[in-house]
Each structure stands twice: as C-alpha cells, then as structure tokens.
Scaffold this motif. Structure first.
Motif, short mmCIF file in Angstrom:
data_model
loop_
_atom_site.label_atom_id
_atom_site.label_comp_id
_atom_site.label_asym_id
_atom_site.label_seq_id
_atom_site.Cartn_x
_atom_site.Cartn_y
_atom_site.Cartn_z
N GLU A 14 0.84 -1.21 0.00
CA GLU A 14 0.00 0.00 0.00
C GLU A 14 0.87 1.25 0.00
N SER A 15 0.77 2.03 -1.06
CA SER A 15 1.51 3.28 -1.15
C SER A 15 0.82 4.35 -0.30
N VAL A 16 1.62 5.12 0.45
CA VAL A 16 1.06 6.17 1.30
C VAL A 16 1.25 7.55 0.67
N ALA A 17 2.48 7.87 0.28
CA ALA A 17 2.76 9.20 -0.27
C ALA A 17 4.05 9.16 -1.07
N ARG A 18 4.27 10.26 -1.78
CA ARG A 18 5.54 10.44 -2.49
C ARG A 18 6.15 11.76 -2.06
N TYR A 19 7.47 11.75 -1.85
CA TYR A 19 8.20 12.94 -1.42
C TYR A 19 9.31 13.24 -2.41
N GLN A 20 9.79 14.45 -2.35
CA GLN A 20 10.80 14.89 -3.31
C GLN A 20 12.16 14.23 -3.03
N GLN A 21 12.76 13.70 -4.08
CA GLN A 21 14.12 13.17 -3.99
C GLN A 21 15.07 14.33 -4.29
N SER A 22 15.29 15.14 -3.29
CA SER A 22 16.03 16.39 -3.48
C SER A 22 17.53 16.13 -3.50
N ASN A 23 18.27 17.17 -3.90
CA ASN A 23 19.72 17.06 -3.92
C ASN A 23 20.33 18.32 -3.33
N ALA A 24 21.64 18.48 -3.49
CA ALA A 24 22.35 19.61 -2.90
C ALA A 24 21.80 20.95 -3.39
#
Length: 482
Positions: A32-42
């Motif tokens: 069960e997927s809950v949410a997606r968050y940003q795969q941020s960088n420097a």
C-alpha cells in the motif's frame, strides 16, 4: 495512487530539481503506497538555505509576541487536523492509533508552549558598579538553523526543534527522515497557513548523503540540531564543529531499569513491559535492559512474559503493537535476536515473526524477552531498535548500578524500588541525562531539559523547555552609560 508532497522553500511549494520522488508505504501492508516525497539534492538544499539566510534579519527583528502569535495559530491548525494526522502517522510509521494520537497532540502542545515563551525572551538586568551605568543582557537568535530529524517520532521531534528555533527568532531548514515525512510536512502547511513570512522555515526531503551533508557544511548555516543514530550523529558533530557551528545532537540509548528486591513485582513488570514494547520498541528511550535483583528475578520474569504474551500485534489502527517501520529495521531486530541466542541468552518468549494471515505482509516481530543475559553480551551493550528486552540478574543494588552504567550510552534510566536510599543514590550516580524513580524510561515532559550522556549526546546543548531556547539564542551583555 499515492499523494505527492513538495518541498517548501521561500514560501513556495516546489518540486525537487532532480524531478524525482521517493515513495513511502504502509509498514503494516507494504504493498500500500502512502505518499511520495521529493528526492532532493544539494541544489535544493542550497536554495532552502539561501531563503533562510535572506529572511534571517527581518524575522530576528520581529517582536517575540508577534512570532508567538504565528506559532499559536499553527498549533491551532495542527489541532484541527489531529485525527487526519494521527491516521497518516499510523499508516506511514506504524504506530498504534493511540500512540500516534499522543504524538500529534504533543506536537500541538509544543507549539502552544513556545508560543507563550516568546513573551519571556528578554534578558536580565544586573547592578552595575557605577551609578551612571545600566547593565543588562539581551538574547539574540543564533541565525540559520539546520534541523535533521528521524522517522520514529516524525512530528514530535521536528516540533520540538522547529518551535523553539522560530520562537527565538531564527530561520531554519528541516530535513526529515523520508521514511515518514508526512506529518513533518504538515507542520509547514500549518506555518504557511498561519502567515509565517516567506523563507523563515523551509523543508527539503531527500537523502542525508546529499541534502543533510549540504545543510551541515553550508557556510550560511549557524547551528545544527540532529537526532538520529550515534554513528551518523558523531559524524555530523565532527563536521559541523570543524566549521565552527553551534551543534546539538541527541543519539542512541541502551536504557536500563533497575528492579530492586523491595518492589511490587506486578507493578515493576508492567512498568518495564510498557517501556520495552511500547511504540514497538522504536524509541531512543525504550527500556532494553531490566537489571533485576536475584530475589525477585523469577517472579519478575514470569510477569513480564505475561505482559509480552498479552500484547495483540497487528495494524496500528486496531491492535496493541504495530509493525516495525521498514523491512531493514525488522531484519536488524531479528539479527539481534539471533545474536542473543548464539551468545547464550535464554529466550523466554517471542523471538521471531508472528504467524497468521494478518502478518503475511507487514514488518511484524513478536515482543521478545531474553534471560540469562550477561552484561557484556551484545544484546546488553548495543542499541536494538525493536521490542526486545534483556533481563540481567544481579545480587545487590551496587552491582545493579554498576551494570546500568557499564555501557557506552546514557540517555534514560530508571529504578523501581521502595528503598529511598537506593533511589537517592541512583539519581546521584546513574550516568544518564534522564533519571526516573518508580517510572519507566519512556515518556518526557515538554518543559524540562532532555538529553543524554556519553554516546547518547554531544553533551553540549539540551532540548525542550528553556534549555531548547538556550540552544537557539546567544547572549549579549550591554553596558549603557548614556
């Protein structure tokens, strides 16, 4: 379809510059997927620091009560969303509904508390040696704070860093653990709705190796507050202090409860079981060592095993104990269980994954009790972030106190006794930042200092209450001979 959350930078909700996201799933039902968050960088982290640096002077100049009004409104918004955030926390981290609700309420209370503290942020007046001089102090914000928080208390720990930082007039960037970032993001939604000026508070999700490293090493960051593992925290401390930053770290624990021969055994077993198995043992203050007097050892073990066996395991919205947060955390706990058995400890109950239809998917482990544990066993020395209790038998109070102190950690410790002399000596001699008498190692008041000794902390600055404000302020002494 999972909900997609953005970073909050300079008052705007933004996608990461990478264009990539990270998915979180329900540890009780990993499909069960809950949410997606940003795969941020420097680059994203640098933008957030730049926003905080740009907003620093104006926020520092904002009167304390005005800052407090924004915190108070944010608290009210979080309170109105309590049930929604409780359900999110349960789905994302795995806590039971009651545990998650208590944590959300704590975040609300923290914001209300520091909202009121903004009225008392003035300095002190002292008597000068000369009659023409006014002598006083003023407290000023440190500047830009980088906050790095773990997944196990995903709204409470961000709250107890964010609220005092803002109350004291600092700007900030938060990097939460992406495993359970939803309730941390909700704090920024509340601050935005409450009217926080652009750039004052920013959140960037992503890996510690890029986002966290950038925040810790950035020239415009003045203070770093980190909660997490001792291994990572020690690296953060070394890097940040090398750069001359003010640093606060709260790290691991190996928390003991000493059980005296004078106790009510039923009460002692209940206290220890709650501390060991609550929040699935995933608390830095969880009781992982019961150091028990030989005269009550057998009865204590019987009772604590009864408590463990009575715990109903399952999804947090229905049962007494939820799953571990990820498969890797579960595997780590199971590995320590195997290590304890190999070392010679006796398994009294638990020791594996529960069987049954409702456990086929989730990251579940049984509440586990080991006896015949020697103080030098790894199960008695190393942090096990799961519901595993090591029972160590001792012949007297002196030995129990020595065993309690004979670890690298010193976060929380408790004693259960009817002997007042033992209680006083324990408080004086235990090497821990939190000492409790006839209470469990878990559970903290929000208005008193929290922090550890030895590898549990940098032993620099405490969190919560006035001590939390101390970290985010610097004192200036004024001689006014006008």
């Amino acid at each position: 379809m999972s909900d997609s959350k953005q970073n909050y930078i300079d008052g705007e909700w933004r996608d990461a510059s990478t264009g990539e996201t990270i998915e979180t799933t329900n540890p009780a039902a990993p499909s069960e997927s809950v949410a997606r968050y940003q795969q941020s960088n420097a680059e994203d982290a640098e933008e957030a620091v730049a926003a905080a640096a740009s907003a620093r002077d104006d926020w520092a100049a904002t009167p304390g009560p005005k800052r407090g009004a924004i915190l108070r409104e944010a608290a009210s918004i979080l309170k109105d969303r309590k049930e929604e955030l409780t359900e999110l926390l349960t789905r994302e981290e795995g806590k039971t509904h009651a545990e998650a609700g208590g944590e959300v309420q704590r975040a609300v209370d923290i914001f209300y508390y520091f909202a009121e503290k903004t009225r008392d942020l003035g300095g002190t007046v002292k008597a000068a040696s000369g009659s023409q001089t006014n002598l006083y102090t003023v407290n000023q914000p440190v500047g830009v704070a980088a906050l790095i928080t773990p997944w196990n208390y995903p709204i409470a720990i961000p709250a107890w860093k964010i609220a005092p930082a803002l109350a004291a007039g600092n700007t900030l960037v938060l990097k939460p653990a992406t495993v359970a970032a939803g309730t941390a993001v909700a704090i920024f939604e509340a601050l935005d709705e409450a009217g926080l000026p652009d750039g004052v508070a920013n959140i960037v999700t992503g890996p510690g190796s890029t986002v966290g490293e950038t925040l810790v090493s950035h020239d415009d960051v003045d203070a770093v507050s980190f909660t997490g593992s001792s291994e990572v925290g020690e690296m953060v401390y070394s890097k940040a202090t090398d750069d001359g930053k003010r640093v606060q770290t709260e790290l691991g624990g190996k928390n003991p409860t000493v059980v005296s021969d004078s106790v009510d055994v039923d009460e002692a077993a209940e206290i220890v079981a709650n501390g060991a198995f609550g929040v699935t043992g995933q608390a830095c203050t969880a009781c992982s060592r019961a150091i028990v007097h030989a005269d009550v050892r057998d009865e204590f073990v019987d009772r604590v095993v009864e408590h463990a066996d009575a715990i109903e395991i399952g999804p947090g919205d229905e049962y007494d104990m939820g799953p571990q947060v990820t498969e890797s955390e579960l595997e780590g706990t199971l590995e320590y269980i195997d290590i304890a058995a190999d070392e010679g400890a006796t398994l009294e109950t638990g020791g594996g994954r529960p069987e049954g239809e409702r456990f086929e998917e989730g990251y579940y482990v049984e509440p586990t009790v080991f006896t015949d544990v020697e103080p030098d066993y790894r199960i008695a020395q190393e942090e096990v972030f799961g519901p595993v209790l090591a029972v160590i038998e001792v012949e007297d109070f002196e030995t129990g106190l020595r065993v309690a102190n004979d670890v690298d950690y010193g976060l929380a410790a408790s004693i259960i006794t009817e002997n007042h002399t033992e209680a006083e000596r324990f408080v004086d001699e235990i090497e821990a930042g939190v000492a409790k008498v006839n209470d469990g190692t878990t559970g903290l008041e929000l208005h008193v200092p929290f922090g550890g000794f030895k590898r549990s902390s940098s032993e620099t600055w405490r969190e919560q209450g006035d001590a939390g404000l101390d970290f985010y302020t610097i004192e200036k002494t004024v001689y006014d001979s006008f």
